[in-house]
Enzyme design. Sequence first.
Site, PDB file in Angstrom:
ATOM      1  CE  LYS A 189      -4.057   2.015   0.109  1.00  0.00           C
ATOM      2  NZ  LYS A 189      -4.890   2.061  -1.127  1.00  0.00           N
ATOM      3  CG  ASP A 250      -8.905 -14.811   7.277  1.00  0.00           C
ATOM      4  OD1 ASP A 250      -8.036 -15.703   7.225  1.00  0.00           O
ATOM      5  OD2 ASP A 250      -9.253 -14.284   8.346  1.00  0.00           O
TER       6      ASP A 250
END
Length: 357
Positions: A189, A250
């Site tokens: 990021k 996940d």
Amino acid sequence: MARDSEVVRLAVIPGDGIGPEVVAATVPALRSALEAEGHRLDVTSYDWGGERYLRQGAAMPADAADLVKRADAVLFGAVGRPDVPEHELVWGLIIGLRQQLDLAVNLRPVRAFPGVPTKVRDTDGVDLVIVRENTEGEYVGAGGAAHAGSGHDLGIEVAVHSRRAIERAAHQAFALAGRRSGHLSLVTKSNAMRYGYPLWDRVVREVGELYPAVRLETVLVDAMAARMIQAPRSLDVLLASNLFGDILSDLAAVLAGGMGMAPSANVLPGADVPGIYEPVHGSAPDIAGKGVANPVACMLSGAMLLDDLGHVGAARRVRDAVAATLRDARHHTADLGGSATTAEVASAVLHTMESQG
């Protein structure tokens, strides 16, 4: 490699919630696979987790890392229970062990098995691996709190990223990509974070110069989250920080049918330290004790364990038996839309292994 090629010394930490159930379903499969290859499984079980915390004030003893170092590998179930603050158990057990053993890399493969339904369309053939840095980032435990109870409470969470930790994870990711498709996606990021993720970009590019056969791309984490759902087959090996790797793995589990299908390994490549192999799912206290938990994630974690110890044939036996079992919807647990129990799936996998000879 195992210290004794004839015997695999396994430390087992069943933990909390459904952990004991999925571990109990997995150990016989590992034993059967090893015995079919002429090897033996020696199990030492540790009752660490929430119950121990309530009895003694700590989820594991102070010498826990030294105890598990006697084993070739660790099979871990789950941690967490409603009557104990979650951070006490997570930091007091699994993250604590990862840090004490310096298990630098977390590997989370995601594979879509034929016959397993998913909530995402067009997942056939999905087969990717997330390589997650495992010791730093927001999980290093640095920070603090101030002005508690004043109405102006302040929480400070410090993300720590070091060249050493990035390099260790990057080498593992590049080497893995080189054995697979030759394609590595770095997830950062760095458009918004000014220091940590630009460091990731720079260090990973430097490491990449040592792996000229691997094509490196850099993808921002938000774009990767969308791409993972829209075009998952465009991905092979992903390299991510501790936090991003945790979240994305996940999400990726949905591609394989959910958290009950998601295995993982915590390892220190090139060192004589036992890895910890665990299903990604949590302790799921809402279904604990009901016998309906999906044991596949734990079984696949066990297969990763066998692979890493050099028992490739035994690992293949486990994976092949799981794949064959899952093709039949009668062997799907509730999370996959079926009604099979944990014990029924475990029995089906064992039967399949024995019938394969």
